[in-house]
Design a protein around this motif. Structure first.
Motif, PDB file in Angstrom:
ATOM      1  N   THR A  74       0.897   7.010   0.173  1.00 29.68           N
ATOM      2  CA  THR A  74       0.191   5.734   0.175  1.00 29.68           C
ATOM      3  C   THR A  74      -1.130   5.797  -0.575  1.00 29.68           C
ATOM      4  O   THR A  74      -1.683   6.876  -0.781  1.00 29.68           O
ATOM      5  CB  THR A  74      -0.078   5.287   1.627  1.00 29.68           C
ATOM      6  OG1 THR A  74      -0.778   4.049   1.627  1.00 29.68           O
ATOM      7  CG2 THR A  74      -0.896   6.314   2.388  1.00 29.68           C
ATOM      8  N   ASP A  75      -1.628   4.612  -0.929  1.00 34.95           N
ATOM      9  CA  ASP A  75      -2.969   4.523  -1.508  1.00 34.95           C
ATOM     10  C   ASP A  75      -3.990   4.120  -0.452  1.00 34.95           C
ATOM     11  O   ASP A  75      -5.168   3.991  -0.742  1.00 34.95           O
ATOM     12  CB  ASP A  75      -3.001   3.550  -2.697  1.00 34.95           C
ATOM     13  CG  ASP A  75      -2.636   2.124  -2.313  1.00 34.95           C
ATOM     14  OD1 ASP A  75      -2.523   1.814  -1.108  1.00 34.95           O
ATOM     15  OD2 ASP A  75      -2.451   1.298  -3.221  1.00 34.95           O
ATOM     16  N   ASP A  76      -3.535   3.936   0.809  1.00 34.39           N
ATOM     17  CA  ASP A  76      -4.444   3.591   1.900  1.00 34.39           C
ATOM     18  C   ASP A  76      -3.964   4.250   3.190  1.00 34.39           C
ATOM     19  O   ASP A  76      -3.247   3.649   3.989  1.00 34.39           O
ATOM     20  CB  ASP A  76      -4.537   2.075   2.075  1.00 34.39           C
ATOM     21  CG  ASP A  76      -5.715   1.656   2.942  1.00 34.39           C
ATOM     22  OD1 ASP A  76      -6.110   2.431   3.845  1.00 34.39           O
ATOM     23  OD2 ASP A  76      -6.233   0.555   2.722  1.00 34.39           O
ATOM     24  N   ASN A 108       0.810  -1.215   0.000  1.00 34.59           N
ATOM     25  CA  ASN A 108       0.000   0.000   0.000  1.00 34.59           C
ATOM     26  C   ASN A 108       0.848   1.272   0.000  1.00 34.59           C
ATOM     27  O   ASN A 108       0.316   2.371   0.004  1.00 34.59           O
ATOM     28  CB  ASN A 108      -0.928   0.038   1.222  1.00 34.59           C
ATOM     29  CG  ASN A 108      -1.907  -1.100   1.220  1.00 34.59           C
ATOM     30  OD1 ASN A 108      -1.755  -2.042   1.984  1.00 34.59           O
ATOM     31  ND2 ASN A 108      -2.896  -1.039   0.353  1.00 34.59           N
TER      32      ASN A 108
END
Length: 154
Positions: free
Chosen positions: A88-90, A65
């Motif tokens: 990050t993507d999360d 992530n």
């Protein structure tokens, strides 16, 4: 009819202003953030351990992530100086990993040894996100470092 048109225009304008104030951040490499922190000499304890966030044990279970990031820590093992910045993507997963680290490792570190300065750095630590960046700062001058991070990404 004119009143209705004016009302719709006003509602649209207010909506546009409200939506424009969200977490706007620049899309920059985290290396630029690290350079800004280092250029200001905001991390007084030297030498530093520099680790890519994807290789840092705190993020072991969520490294997929992470787009990019770094972890800076003092190599003097009795003085606390942690600065992590992750793109990050999360955001929530990264924040949770840092919360777990703080709860499991840092609190024991602060209570175990290093004195009141370390305990204060842990209790005053900053864990925040801005856009898709997450940053964690556990140092005596955490507010100064946070200001520099925000200056670079906003």
């Amino acid at each position: 009819m004119k009143k209705i048109l004016v009302l719709f225009t006003l509602i649209f304008a207010l909506g546009a202003v409200g939506c424009s104030s969200k977490d706007k951040v620049k899309d920059i490499p985290v290396e630029d953030i690290k350079a800004a922190i280092n250029n200001e000499n905001l991390l007084p304890l030297q030498p530093l351990s520099e680790v890519d966030a994807k290789e840092f044990y705190v993020f072991e279970n969520i490294k997929d992530n992470i787009t990019e990031g770094f972890a800076l820590q003092a190599m003097i093992n009795i003085k606390l100086q942690d600065v992590f910045v992750v793109k990050t993507d999360d955001v929530e997963k990264v924040k949770q990993a840092i919360e777990d680290y703080k709860k499991n490792a840092l609190n024991m570190f602060a209570e175990g040894y290093g004195g009141p300065e370390n305990a204060e750095a842990v209790s005053n630590s900053i864990l925040e996100s801005k856009g898709n960046y997450v940053y964690f700062i556990a140092t005596p001058n955490a507010k100064d470092i946070e200001s520099k991070i925000l200056e670079v990404i906003e």
